[in-house]
Design a protein around this motif. Structure first.
Motif, PDB file in Angstrom:
ATOM      1  N   SER A 165     -25.725  -3.688  16.116  1.00 40.62           N
ATOM      2  CA  SER A 165     -26.524  -4.175  14.989  1.00 40.62           C
ATOM      3  C   SER A 165     -27.776  -3.301  14.895  1.00 40.62           C
ATOM      4  O   SER A 165     -27.703  -2.090  15.063  1.00 40.62           O
ATOM      5  N   THR A 166     -28.921  -3.880  14.637  1.00 36.44           N
ATOM      6  CA  THR A 166     -30.182  -3.141  14.573  1.00 36.44           C
ATOM      7  C   THR A 166     -31.333  -4.109  14.809  1.00 36.44           C
ATOM      8  O   THR A 166     -31.252  -5.288  14.433  1.00 36.44           O
TER       9      THR A 166
ATOM     10  N   VAL B 182     -32.067  -3.103  22.296  1.00 33.16           N
ATOM     11  CA  VAL B 182     -32.079  -1.768  22.901  1.00 33.16           C
ATOM     12  C   VAL B 182     -33.211  -0.999  22.230  1.00 33.16           C
ATOM     13  O   VAL B 182     -32.996  -0.143  21.361  1.00 33.16           O
ATOM     14  N   THR B 183     -34.413  -1.340  22.623  1.00 32.98           N
ATOM     15  CA  THR B 183     -35.615  -0.832  21.971  1.00 32.98           C
ATOM     16  C   THR B 183     -36.498  -0.121  22.978  1.00 32.98           C
ATOM     17  O   THR B 183     -36.342  -0.264  24.193  1.00 32.98           O
TER      18      THR B 183
ATOM     19  N   VAL C 229     -24.175  -8.393  21.238  1.00 31.69           N
ATOM     20  CA  VAL C 229     -24.778  -7.791  20.049  1.00 31.69           C
ATOM     21  C   VAL C 229     -25.896  -6.866  20.520  1.00 31.69           C
ATOM     22  O   VAL C 229     -26.817  -7.300  21.209  1.00 31.69           O
ATOM     23  N   LEU C 230     -25.794  -5.609  20.160  1.00 30.59           N
ATOM     24  CA  LEU C 230     -26.763  -4.591  20.580  1.00 30.59           C
ATOM     25  C   LEU C 230     -27.652  -4.227  19.399  1.00 30.59           C
ATOM     26  O   LEU C 230     -27.163  -3.804  18.351  1.00 30.59           O
ATOM     27  N   ARG C 231     -28.964  -4.393  19.565  1.00 27.87           N
ATOM     28  CA  ARG C 231     -29.912  -4.128  18.474  1.00 27.87           C
ATOM     29  C   ARG C 231     -30.824  -2.961  18.834  1.00 27.87           C
ATOM     30  O   ARG C 231     -31.887  -3.150  19.444  1.00 27.87           O
ATOM     31  N   PRO C 232     -30.452  -1.748  18.468  1.00 24.15           N
ATOM     32  CA  PRO C 232     -31.337  -0.613  18.746  1.00 24.15           C
ATOM     33  C   PRO C 232     -32.496  -0.540  17.769  1.00 24.15           C
ATOM     34  O   PRO C 232     -32.422  -1.042  16.645  1.00 24.15           O
ATOM     35  N   GLY C 233     -33.585   0.113  18.204  1.00 22.16           N
ATOM     36  CA  GLY C 233     -34.651   0.480  17.287  1.00 22.16           C
ATOM     37  C   GLY C 233     -34.185   1.656  16.439  1.00 22.16           C
ATOM     38  O   GLY C 233     -32.986   1.958  16.353  1.00 22.16           O
TER      39      GLY C 233
END
Length: 386
Positions: free
Chosen positions: A136-137, A287-288, A188-192
Motif C-alpha cells: 500500500s502506501t 515501512v517509513t 499490509v506494507l505502507r512505504p513512504g
C-alpha cells in the motif's frame, strides 16, 4: 517457499525480488506481468542484475518463472490451467502492482489499484496457504496533515489530496475486509515516498520523484515556447543573480516521509519472514523513514538540478506568474506530498526488522543525486504493470 508476484518489474518490486533471490533456496518465484513471457524475462533479468546488493547465489535467476497476465482483467487474463499453475503450492503472494499518478483522470487509477487488487484477491482464493503481502502506501492518510499516524489507522475523515491516495485507501479496505472474511494471513506494507540516489539506466523502472521532475521540465518547456533561451538559461551556470523565481503555495514548514527504496525492499522481505508462521491476522506495517525530510531540502535539490531556478514555499500566492500557475495546476498533488507535519508509527516495523539498522538520513546531497541530470528526460506515470 514458492512465491507469486505482481509488479515485479516495477521500481520497488524488482528490488524485493532481488532480496528474495539473495536469500538462496530453490523455490520458484512466479512473476505475473504484461507482455510476452520472453519480454518479462528480459525486463526482470535486466533489473535484477543491475541492482546493488549482496551477490546472488549461483543459478538464482533460474528460480524465476514468467506468466503473461494483467491485473485489470478478470482472472488476470489467465486460463484455468495457468491459474492453477501459478497458485500451486505458493506460500507467499506479493501484490506490488499499481499505478502512481497524481493528476488527471482517476479512472485508470481505480482500474489498476482498486479493481486490480480485487482481481488479485480472487486469485488468492485459489492459494489457501499463501500469505498475502500487499504493498500500500503511507499516504493512505490523505489530508490528515498533522498528528501521529498509527500503523492500524485507516480513516477517510480528512479526505484525500490526490486520487492516487484514495485509490490505495480503497484497495487497502478491500484487502482488510478480505483478510477478516477469510481468516487469512495478510501483511499490509505502507512505504513512504520511495527514492534512490543511484541513476537508473534507460529502460528500467524510474522512481516516483520523476513525477515532480516531469512537472518542472514541462513548465520550462512550455515557457521556452515563448522564450527559447529560458530552458538553456535555467539549466546553465550556477550564478544566481538572474535566477527565475518560482513561489510554490504550500506549508513552508511542511515535511515528507522519503525512504530509500533499497532499505524499503530489505525491510519488507524481513517483515515477510518475521510474519511467516504467525497466527492468521491482518497486520499493517509502516515501512517509513524514522525522520521526515523538510520540504526545503527537496527545493534545494531541485535548484542543484536547475541552477538558475530560485524556489520558495509560501502559504499563499496572491499574484502568481504564468509559470507559478502551471506549477499550481499540475504540481499540486506532488507538492501536497511534501507539505505535511504528520509522523508515522513504526512499532510493527521495528518488531519485524531485528538488527536491521535504520536508513541513513536523506539530505540535500542525496536528493540532488536523486534528481539527476537535467538533460535526461523523465518518463510519464510511474506504472508497475501486472
Amino acid at each position: 517457499m514458492p512465491v507469486l508476484f505482481t509488479g515485479a518489474t516495477g521500481f520497488l518490486g524488482c528490488r524485493i525480488v532481488r532480496e528474495l533471490l539473495s536469500e538462496g533456496g530453490d523455490e520458484p518465484i512466479t512473476v505475473i506481468g504484461r507482455g510476452s513471457e520472453p519480454d518479462l524475462r528480459a525486463r526482470m533479468e535486466a533489473a535484477v542484475t543491475w541492482l546493488d546488493g549482496p551477490s546472488l547465489p549461483a543459478g538464482a535467476l533460474n528460480r524465476l518463472r514468467y506468466l503473461s497476465g494483467d491485473i485489470t482483467l478478470p482472472g488476470l487474463g489467465l486460463t484455468a490451467e495457468e491459474r492453477a499453475r501459478a497458485t500451486d503450492g505458493i506460500t507467499q503472494l506479493w501484490h506490488s502492482a499499481a499505478l502512481l499518478r497524481l493528476e488527471g483522470d482517476p479512472a485508470p487509477l481505480h482500474r489498476s489499484n482498486v479493481v486490480g487488487t480485487r482481481h488479485v484477491l480472487e486469485l488468492a482464493e485459489h492459494a489457501p496457504d499463501a500469505h498475502l503481502m500487499h504493498v500500500s502506501t503511507a499516504y493512505v492518510a490523505g489530508r490528515r496533515l498533522t498528528g501521529h499516524i498509527l500503523e492500524e489507522d485507516l480513516l477517510d475523515d480528512h479526505g484525500f489530496q490526490t486520487y492516487y491516495e484514495e485509490s490505495k485507501y480503497t484497495a487497502e479496505r478491500l484487502v482488510r475486509a478480505w483478510g477478516a472474511r477469510t481468516g487469512r494471513s495478510v501483511t499490509v506494507l505502507r512505504p513512504g515516498l520511495l527514492v534512490t540516489d543511484r541513476p537508473v539506466p534507460e529502460g528500467l523502472p524510474g522512481q516516483p520523484l520523476n513525477i515532480l521532475l516531469r512537472i518542472v521540465d514541462a513548465g520550462l518547456h512550455s515557457k521556452a515556447v515563448r522564450a527559447r533561451s529560458l530552458a538553456a538559461f535555467v539549466k546553465g551556470g550556477r550564478r544566481r543573480g538572474d535566477a527565475v523565481r518560482i513561489r510554490i503555495a504550500a506549508d513552508p514548514d511542511g515535511t515528507a516521509n522519503l525512504v530509500q527504496v533499497e532499505y524499503a525492499a530489505r525491510a519488507m522481505v524481513r517483515t515477510a519472514r518475521a510474519h511467516a508462521g504467525r497466527p492468521a491476522a491482518v497486520r499493517t506495517v509502516h515501512v517509513t523513514h524514522p525522520h521526515n525530510a523538510s520540504a526545503d531540502i527537496a527545493l534545494k535539490a531541485l535548484e542543484v538540478r536547475y541552477p538558475r531556478l530560485s524556489l520558495s514555499l509560501v502559504p499563499h500566492i496572491p499574484d502568481p506568474t504564468p509559470l507559478e500557475q502551471l506549477v499550481a495546476q499540475h504540481g499540486a498533488g506532488m507538492v501536497g506530498f511534501s507539505a505535511q507535519r504528520r509522523t508515522y508509527d513504526r512499532t510493527h516495523l521495528c518488531e519485524a526488522l531485528g538488527d536491521l539498522p535504520d536508513p541513513e538520513p536523506i539530505d540535500e546531497s542525496y536528493l540532488a543525486r536523486a534528481c539527476g541530470d537535467p538533460d535526461v528526460p523523465v518518463g510519464p506515470d510511474v506504472r508497475v504493470p501486472a
